[in-house]
Write a protein that holds these residues in place. Structure first.
Motif, PDB file in Angstrom:
ATOM      1  N   ARG A  19     -13.017  -1.130  11.573  1.00 27.71           N
ATOM      2  CA  ARG A  19     -12.091  -0.327  10.442  1.00 27.71           C
ATOM      3  C   ARG A  19     -11.198  -1.474   9.770  1.00 27.71           C
ATOM      4  O   ARG A  19     -11.120  -2.621  10.434  1.00 27.71           O
ATOM      5  CB  ARG A  19     -11.297   0.593  11.335  1.00 27.71           C
ATOM      6  CG  ARG A  19     -11.860   1.780  11.332  1.00 27.71           C
ATOM      7  CD  ARG A  19     -11.028   2.833  12.215  1.00 27.71           C
ATOM      8  NE  ARG A  19      -9.651   2.762  12.122  1.00 27.71           N
ATOM      9  CZ  ARG A  19      -9.007   1.960  13.353  1.00 27.71           C
ATOM     10  NH1 ARG A  19      -9.786   1.224  14.125  1.00 27.71           N
ATOM     11  NH2 ARG A  19      -7.731   2.051  13.191  1.00 27.71           N
ATOM     12  N   ASP A  20     -10.742  -1.470   8.660  1.00 23.25           N
ATOM     13  CA  ASP A  20     -10.005  -2.272   7.937  1.00 23.25           C
ATOM     14  C   ASP A  20      -8.930  -2.694   8.963  1.00 23.25           C
ATOM     15  O   ASP A  20      -8.130  -2.042   9.772  1.00 23.25           O
ATOM     16  CB  ASP A  20      -9.498  -1.709   6.733  1.00 23.25           C
ATOM     17  CG  ASP A  20      -8.496  -2.522   5.882  1.00 23.25           C
ATOM     18  OD1 ASP A  20      -8.092  -3.797   6.422  1.00 23.25           O
ATOM     19  OD2 ASP A  20      -8.325  -2.080   4.780  1.00 23.25           O
ATOM     20  N   THR A  26       0.380   3.380   1.933  1.00 25.04           N
ATOM     21  CA  THR A  26       0.400   3.880   3.377  1.00 25.04           C
ATOM     22  C   THR A  26       1.497   2.895   4.033  1.00 25.04           C
ATOM     23  O   THR A  26       1.858   3.005   5.363  1.00 25.04           O
ATOM     24  CB  THR A  26      -0.812   4.020   4.054  1.00 25.04           C
ATOM     25  OG1 THR A  26      -1.121   2.506   4.133  1.00 25.04           O
ATOM     26  CG2 THR A  26      -1.722   4.610   3.228  1.00 25.04           C
ATOM     27  N   HIS A  33      -8.821  -1.407  17.562  1.00 29.97           N
ATOM     28  CA  HIS A  33      -9.736  -1.378  16.497  1.00 29.97           C
ATOM     29  C   HIS A  33     -11.290  -0.758  16.836  1.00 29.97           C
ATOM     30  O   HIS A  33     -11.533  -1.053  17.895  1.00 29.97           O
ATOM     31  CB  HIS A  33      -9.996  -3.062  15.993  1.00 29.97           C
ATOM     32  CG  HIS A  33      -8.753  -3.373  15.231  1.00 29.97           C
ATOM     33  ND1 HIS A  33      -8.152  -3.175  14.143  1.00 29.97           N
ATOM     34  CD2 HIS A  33      -7.816  -4.268  15.827  1.00 29.97           C
ATOM     35  CE1 HIS A  33      -7.386  -3.561  13.859  1.00 29.97           C
ATOM     36  NE2 HIS A  33      -6.927  -4.473  14.991  1.00 29.97           N
ATOM     37  N   GLU A  75      -4.680   8.943   2.847  1.00 31.81           N
ATOM     38  CA  GLU A  75      -4.027   8.252   1.820  1.00 31.81           C
ATOM     39  C   GLU A  75      -3.699   9.186   0.535  1.00 31.81           C
ATOM     40  O   GLU A  75      -2.172   8.973   0.208  1.00 31.81           O
ATOM     41  CB  GLU A  75      -4.909   7.321   1.197  1.00 31.81           C
ATOM     42  CG  GLU A  75      -5.395   6.136   2.197  1.00 31.81           C
ATOM     43  CD  GLU A  75      -6.007   5.065   1.392  1.00 31.81           C
ATOM     44  OE1 GLU A  75      -5.363   3.876   1.116  1.00 31.81           O
ATOM     45  OE2 GLU A  75      -7.197   5.020   1.227  1.00 31.81           O
ATOM     46  N   SER A 132       0.722  -1.101  -0.006  1.00 33.04           N
ATOM     47  CA  SER A 132       0.058   0.085  -0.134  1.00 33.04           C
ATOM     48  C   SER A 132       1.022   1.155  -0.240  1.00 33.04           C
ATOM     49  O   SER A 132       2.076   1.127   0.501  1.00 33.04           O
ATOM     50  CB  SER A 132      -0.875   0.120   1.263  1.00 33.04           C
ATOM     51  OG  SER A 132      -1.528   1.210   1.382  1.00 33.04           O
ATOM     52  N   THR A 154      -5.674  -1.063   9.115  1.00 33.46           N
ATOM     53  CA  THR A 154      -5.766   0.284   9.261  1.00 33.46           C
ATOM     54  C   THR A 154      -5.403   0.623  10.786  1.00 33.46           C
ATOM     55  O   THR A 154      -6.129   0.143  11.631  1.00 33.46           O
ATOM     56  CB  THR A 154      -7.057   0.985   8.979  1.00 33.46           C
ATOM     57  OG1 THR A 154      -7.166   0.653   7.438  1.00 33.46           O
ATOM     58  CG2 THR A 154      -6.941   2.360   9.103  1.00 33.46           C
ATOM     59  N   ARG A 206      -9.351   7.989   9.396  1.00 26.79           N
ATOM     60  CA  ARG A 206      -8.983   8.014   8.106  1.00 26.79           C
ATOM     61  C   ARG A 206     -10.243   8.334   7.150  1.00 26.79           C
ATOM     62  O   ARG A 206     -10.236   8.972   6.417  1.00 26.79           O
ATOM     63  CB  ARG A 206      -8.434   6.779   7.401  1.00 26.79           C
ATOM     64  CG  ARG A 206      -6.924   6.696   8.155  1.00 26.79           C
ATOM     65  CD  ARG A 206      -6.182   5.563   7.308  1.00 26.79           C
ATOM     66  NE  ARG A 206      -4.913   5.244   8.231  1.00 26.79           N
ATOM     67  CZ  ARG A 206      -3.872   4.274   7.513  1.00 26.79           C
ATOM     68  NH1 ARG A 206      -4.566   3.416   6.325  1.00 26.79           N
ATOM     69  NH2 ARG A 206      -2.951   4.047   8.118  1.00 26.79           N
ATOM     70  N   GLU A 207     -11.325   7.639   7.474  1.00 28.85           N
ATOM     71  CA  GLU A 207     -12.649   7.985   6.899  1.00 28.85           C
ATOM     72  C   GLU A 207     -13.549   8.086   7.938  1.00 28.85           C
ATOM     73  O   GLU A 207     -13.871   7.167   8.911  1.00 28.85           O
ATOM     74  CB  GLU A 207     -13.207   6.722   6.168  1.00 28.85           C
ATOM     75  CG  GLU A 207     -12.492   6.492   4.777  1.00 28.85           C
ATOM     76  CD  GLU A 207     -12.906   5.280   4.040  1.00 28.85           C
ATOM     77  OE1 GLU A 207     -12.477   4.968   2.832  1.00 28.85           O
ATOM     78  OE2 GLU A 207     -13.852   4.937   4.360  1.00 28.85           O
ATOM     79  N   GLU A 265      -4.685   4.061  12.945  1.00 24.73           N
ATOM     80  CA  GLU A 265      -4.357   5.477  13.001  1.00 24.73           C
ATOM     81  C   GLU A 265      -3.475   5.647  14.319  1.00 24.73           C
ATOM     82  O   GLU A 265      -3.358   5.233  15.244  1.00 24.73           O
ATOM     83  CB  GLU A 265      -5.640   6.447  13.048  1.00 24.73           C
ATOM     84  CG  GLU A 265      -6.573   6.499  11.897  1.00 24.73           C
ATOM     85  CD  GLU A 265      -7.674   5.216  11.902  1.00 24.73           C
ATOM     86  OE1 GLU A 265      -7.312   4.491  12.519  1.00 24.73           O
ATOM     87  OE2 GLU A 265      -8.354   5.230  10.720  1.00 24.73           O
ATOM     88  N   GLN A 318     -12.245   2.183   4.337  1.00 19.84           N
ATOM     89  CA  GLN A 318     -11.675   1.764   5.803  1.00 19.84           C
ATOM     90  C   GLN A 318     -12.636   0.902   6.592  1.00 19.84           C
ATOM     91  O   GLN A 318     -12.284   0.253   7.716  1.00 19.84           O
ATOM     92  CB  GLN A 318     -11.435   2.859   6.204  1.00 19.84           C
ATOM     93  CG  GLN A 318     -10.115   3.812   5.317  1.00 19.84           C
ATOM     94  CD  GLN A 318      -8.948   2.735   5.327  1.00 19.84           C
ATOM     95  OE1 GLN A 318      -8.569   2.210   6.282  1.00 19.84           O
ATOM     96  NE2 GLN A 318      -8.361   2.728   4.192  1.00 19.84           N
ATOM     97  N   TRP A 319     -14.144   1.151   6.198  1.00 23.78           N
ATOM     98  CA  TRP A 319     -15.041   0.613   7.170  1.00 23.78           C
ATOM     99  C   TRP A 319     -15.725  -0.763   6.621  1.00 23.78           C
ATOM    100  O   TRP A 319     -16.294  -0.738   5.511  1.00 23.78           O
ATOM    101  CB  TRP A 319     -16.160   1.465   7.671  1.00 23.78           C
ATOM    102  CG  TRP A 319     -15.615   2.475   8.538  1.00 23.78           C
ATOM    103  CD1 TRP A 319     -15.402   3.788   7.934  1.00 23.78           C
ATOM    104  CD2 TRP A 319     -15.514   2.334   9.716  1.00 23.78           C
ATOM    105  NE1 TRP A 319     -14.898   4.481   9.169  1.00 23.78           N
ATOM    106  CE2 TRP A 319     -15.111   3.906  10.120  1.00 23.78           C
ATOM    107  CE3 TRP A 319     -15.565   1.632  10.822  1.00 23.78           C
ATOM    108  CZ2 TRP A 319     -14.630   4.202  11.394  1.00 23.78           C
ATOM    109  CZ3 TRP A 319     -15.230   1.853  11.955  1.00 23.78           C
ATOM    110  CH2 TRP A 319     -14.733   3.323  12.452  1.00 23.78           C
TER     111      TRP A 319
END
Length: 826
Positions: free
Chosen positions: A279-280, A197, A364, A413, A195, A283, A399-400, A285, A232-233
């Motif tokens: 969340r993914d 990221t 998470h 991203e 990715s 992911t 992120r989202e 944060e 992301q969800w």
């Protein structure tokens, strides 16, 4: 002010789009930029805009938007910001769009994950690369519902640099790509894993290896940066529809605002939709240790009933846990952080406080209909913000946050892609970026007339393609994303091209028209140059930061036939598509089964069959195989064990695959399974094959317009020879292979007898002396292993002996010094 309006304003502020209302024209202030820059280097202007009437800085201003884009709605009210550049005192003007940029605090102490924390700082930016030296002037223009504002004029001195410029189709030989300075761009390439990221440390290692081995072309999907294709969800069950994760997005009619909104829908009992989202899993944060954060979830709830398990509370909740929890709707699972949300007549909110303690990354986050017997929730936004001691909140860290995927380009991203592109520039790598995904569920929910598919209305399965050439809400939103992409990354010569979508419908004329419209927009429209919307309306504007455009199909190669007037690639109806793209694995190739069986064993044949097949169309444009892969022809196995390539430790398959590209078909290869087919950590690394190949081709001007197929004759059918010749200069290059030296024969321990014979190549000036350079294709240093002279015959043929060849070799033919080796008449 009622509660609903307050919550709506807080939501807008929470997503960093709310700007105070103003009636005056926007004013540009605080302009900063370097005064000198190198040719083709990034020139970045930073500034602020005051008094803007816009509410969404990610959408352009449009005084006459299509149906469904309503400037009376807060988040539909945009602003267009552009810089205008001139190298000749405003005789020629190049426009480049700007974008709104958010700053992050970064730390690279952790090798496991990059720590990037959002700050409250933001600014407008314009990025541009000048294509000529000398003094340039520029100004900034901003237009919104309040009017237009223009800055003063600034100057820039552009100095010479060693950069080669932007990539384009060669004008002298359209089989190939070349830089602005005319130098050849040579393949092959790979599809990127991981990715954007990923930690910089890891990306730096990967890119260094690519640069070391001269692998310059990388295909990268960025279709998850806008839209709902890669959200992301995700649903707690982790379900996929095809290759895309199920998102569960659903439009909802907001009765208070009397408008339809995109939401994330939860339902219990679960059916197609989930009762729990998370969340993914990949992911995480960044958070600050020993810091308090507020989790806020805004939603509409209906028919939420319970409890399912007596004695326990029920409703919509937010949870934070370090464990994977696919059944987070159960009351015993997860740490409930918020209150329990029930039915609501309007937009409701549930909140809770979380303390990070010693953590640097957020665990998470789950949102679930916990312990309900049935119920529905339409999620508007999920927010997580640092909570200051005075009660104020910091920037959004998720992120989202907003579920209105049609109106949002999340910051994180794109910021990571900035860094990714900077690494590509540092390591001389060129990115073929896939902009969107044709199966993005966002477009299933957008009707062609600009409304949402709502209240049980049938999805719009072709919504992604919109109305082909005509403008509607879908195309308008897509163009807003395309504009953002050009504004943020289009400055860079290291963008190879924009690819509309991964594997769209090969026979949809709306897809063909959409790809051509992408070309029109990215070549003209985004720079303020109008074009017609009909067929054959070619944009000829040469902007310094113009990039090539293409698309891809999930099967077939719909090339244009002058006889039938049908087909896409090379069709004069679609002149704004720059090159053709094909996806053809050994399993998905259109080749006959007998040929596929040969391809499995012979990687050179895998390339040569397809290169010759596409070359016969004479499309007058390059052809790129955007996805290639050696897999079982009749199966679906993508593992390296499918064909047994993992047993080929020397990498004979990749060696033959790369060197066979010396053929005249010109097919550029981008391999899909770079890891583990081409390299596997601790086991093998075949990437130096490309370095060897580039070393050999370093002084070959393959794009000079004079190279043609070698047309070599061989006295021994067990010898394969491919290559090209330039009869004007008396030059040629060729790869000579023992056909039995395939990866399959090597790993199976089959006897590979040496072969001998004579090659005969015509088209040279008669009775002249030529130099033959013999190259060892298995080395990266000391490859030139022999030099000899060869004299052409009276009818212009060269005869090259091949003796006891067990594997392969490469040869360059050059005219002897002082000789006239050009063919008469050339």
């Amino acid at each position: 002010m009622n509660k609903i309006l307050i919550l709506t304003l807080l939501s807008l502020i929470g997503n960093r789009w709310f700007i105070p209302t103003a009636k005056a024209a926007p004013a540009i202030a605080g302009v900063t930029a370097p005064s000198r820059i190198g040719r083709y280097e990034k020139f970045e202007i930073t500034f602020e805009i005051r008094n803007s009437a816009a509410r969404n800085f990610q959408l352009p201003f449009d005084p006459n938007p299509p149906r469904g884009v309503d400037p009376r709605q807060e988040l539909h009210r945009g602003i267009s910001v552009d810089a205008e550049f001139t190298p000749d005192n405003w005789k020629t003007v190049y426009r480049q769009p700007g974008f709104y940029y958010h700053y992050y605090q970064e730390s690279r102490d952790s090798s496991a994950q990059e720590w990037r924390y959002p700050t409250a700082r933001a600014a407008w930016k314009v990025r541009f690369s000048a294509n000529r030296t000398g003094t340039w002037h520029y100004r900034i223009r901003a237009t919104d519902a309040g009017g237009a504002g223009v800055s003063g004029v600034y100057s820039l001195t552009v100095q010479a640099s060693s950069r080669r410029g932007f990539l384009k189709v060669s004008k002298r030989d359209p089989r190939y790509f070349e830089f602005d300075d005319g130098s050849l761009f040579l393949g092959p390439g790979i599809n990127a894993g991981g990715s954007v990221t990923d930690p910089i440390k890891h990306l730096e290692t990967d890119f260094s290896q690519l640069q070391k081995n001269r692998i310059q072309l990388v295909r990268r999907w960025i279709s998850g940066l806008y839209g709902a294709a890669w959200p992301q969800w995700l649903g707690g069950r982790g379900l996929y529809d095809g290759y895309l994760p199920r998102t569960g997005i659903l439009p909802f009619h907001d009765p208070e605002q009397n408008r339809d909104r995109m939401t994330l829908y939860l339902k219990y009992p679960e059916d197609w939709h989930d009762a729990c989202i998370m969340r993914d899993w990949n992911t995480r944060e960044a958070v600050k240790p020993d810091t308090a954060y507020k989790l806020s979830i805004r939603y509409w709830g209906t028919n939420i009933k319970g409890p399912r398990k007596a004695g326990r509370n029920y409703g919509l909740v937010g949870k934070i846990t370090a464990a994977w929890d696919p059944k987070c709707y159960e009351p015993s699972d997860g740490a409930v952080l918020t209150g329990y949300g029930r039915d609501s007549s309007g937009l409701n909110v549930i909140e809770g406080i979380w303390h990070s303690r010693n953590r640097s990354f957020l665990p998470h986050v789950y949102v679930a209909l916990e312990n309900v017997t049935h119920g529905e929730a339409y999620i508007h936004s999920i927010s997580m913000r640092e909570l200051f001691q005075d009660g104020r909140s910091g920037p959004e860290i998720l992120r989202e946050s907003s579920m209105e995927y049609d109106l949002v380009i999340p910051d994180f991203e794109p910021y990571a892609l900035d860094r990714y592109l900077e690494l590509a520039e540092k390591h001389d790598i060129y990115l073929k970026l896939v902009l969107m995904d044709k199966n993005d569920p966002l477009y299933y929910k957008l009707e062609d007339d600009g409304t949402f598919a709502i209240n049980g209305e049938r999805d719009n399965p072709d919504g992604f393609y919109g109305l082909g050439r005509a403008m509607n809400r879908t195309r308008w939103l897509q163009q807003a994303w395309w504009r953002y992409a050009q504004a943020r990354w289009g400055y860079s010569p290291n963008i190879h091209s924009w690819e509309l979508t991964n594997e769209g419908d090969p026979f949809s004329k709306k897809h063909w028209e959409m790809a051509d419209e992408l070309g029109k927009f990215m070549h003209c429209g985004v720079f303020g140059v109008p074009t017609g919307r009909g067929d054959a309306e070619q944009c000829t504007f040469e902007h310094p930061n113009r990039h090539m455009v293409t698309t891809s199909f999930w099967h077939s190669f719909p090339a244009y036939s002058a006889r039938t007037g049908e087909g896409f690639w090379g069709n004069p109806k679609y002149p704004n598509v720059d090159y053709a793209d094909v996806h053809a694995y050994t399993s998905t190739s259109t080749a006959p089964v007998a040929d596929k069986l040969l391809m499995e064993k012979d990687a050179a044949y895998y390339h040569l069959w397809h290169s010759r097949q596409y070359g016969t169309w004479n499309l007058h444009m390059p052809v790129v195989r955007g996805e290639a892969g050696m897999v079982p022809h009749a199966g679906t196995s993508e593992a390296i064990s499918g064909l047994g390539l993992h047993r080929d430790l020397p990498g004979i398959w990749f060696h033959n695959y790369v060197w066979s590209t010396l053929g005249s078909g010109g097919l550029y290869e981008i391999y899909w399974y770079a890891d583990p087919h081409i390299y596997s950590k601790g086991l093998y690394d075949h990437r130096p094959v490309v370095l060897s190949f580039h070393n050999f081709m370093a002084d070959v001007a393959l794009n000079n317009g004079r190279y043609r197929d070698l047309e070599a004759e061989t006295s021994n059918p067990d010898i394969r020879v491919v290559g090209q010749k330039d009869q004007t200069s008396g030059s040629a290059h060729l790869w000579i292979q023992n056909k039995s030296h395939t990866w399959k024969n090597v790993v199976d321990g089959m006897p590979i007898p040496s072969v001998s014979g004579t090659l005969r190549i015509g088209g040279f000036s008669p009775k002249q002396t030529f130099i033959l350079e013999r190259w060892d294709t298995f080395k990266t240093i000391g490859q030139l292993v022999g030099i000899e002279e060869c004299r052409s015959s009276a009818n212009g043929f060269l005869e090259i002996p091949v003796a006891s060849l067990r594997t392969d070799l490469a040869i360059k033919v050059k005219p002897a010094a002082g000789g006239n080796s050009s063919r008469p008449g050339h």
